[in-house]
Write an enzyme that holds these catalytic residues in place. Sequence first.
Site, PDB file in Angstrom:
ATOM      1  CB  ALA A 158      -0.916   0.006   1.225  1.00  0.00           C
ATOM      2  CE  LYS A 159       3.171   6.821  -4.178  1.00  0.00           C
ATOM      3  NZ  LYS A 159       4.583   6.501  -3.971  1.00  0.00           N
ATOM      4  CB  CYS A 160      -0.019   3.873   3.617  1.00  0.00           C
ATOM      5  SG  CYS A 160      -0.639   4.567   5.154  1.00  0.00           S
ATOM      6  CE1 TYR A 164       6.950   7.495  -0.201  1.00  0.00           C
ATOM      7  CE2 TYR A 164       5.000   6.269   0.420  1.00  0.00           C
ATOM      8  CZ  TYR A 164       5.971   6.579  -0.508  1.00  0.00           C
ATOM      9  OH  TYR A 164       5.959   5.963  -1.740  1.00  0.00           O
TER      10      TYR A 164
END
Length: 310
Positions: A158-160, A164
């Site tokens: 998931a690009k959550c 980051y």
Amino acid sequence: MGFDGSGKIWMSGKLVDWNDATVHVGSHVLHYGSSIFEGIRMYDTPKGSAIFRLKEHIQRLFNSAKIYRMEIPYTFDQILDACLETLKANGDHDAYLRPIVYRGYKALAVDPRPCPVEVSIMTWRWGKYLGDDALEKGVDVCVSTWTRMAPNTFPALAKCGANYMNSQLIKQEAIANGYVEGIALDATGYVSEGSGENLFVVWDDKLLTPPLGNSVLPGITRDTIIKLARDMGIEVVEQMIPREMLYIAQEVFFTGSAAEVSPIRSVDKIVVGEGKRGPITQKLQERYFEVINGECEDKYNWLTPVKFQD
């Protein structure tokens, strides 16, 4: 358009002025990192402006939302249309596109369910992510002391936004020590990726890249390079990569929507190959830019044209 305060941002179904695109300080996303997002490029090609792999990016957005149990209050096609609407409203023919889905203002507890799921879309002009010379001369990087999240902690697929925070630690440490970027290892000590890029190694004239099981984001540019390399007759192998292979590889390079295809000239002050962009990296880089600039057949239908009003 962009961070100078000009332009429009799409928020919850309508375009608003850049400086009016605000969220409440009590929004869940500010306190608990409950957001997912995408980074997409639109290029000003000789055939007109075109977004690169828009549908694949939006599909990954919906995949990320599913993993985090966030019900996006718009359909796939509505998000696609909103992306186009925002780009046209801002008028940039070369732009970076940022759709973001986040938990808004309703309650402040770890349980996010009472908070509404909201969507915004930003666009702005963005240059070369790792520097103007990076694409030709390469960049100097280090192996970070910070590792990627272990399996069954944060979902790497998931690009959550919360993921980051790990990327920020990697990036800041690298810059503080005089490098452009950092490479993270996974929880088992094998190569994972950069703070915001996937990674490839040229070894024995083969193209190697860590598998998704090494806490790797399924990058759209990563997938693009794998397909282009195979089309060009370059063997591609997804395999676990030990740290020391970075030092003695023929070539190493990053990929990403922001970084595009950026060669790495040194790792931990050890020169990679000849210390400059290698021949396989250059071939893949050139083919990649031919594709995104519409200079060759778009056999995979990766380009979405954007028609601006005169």
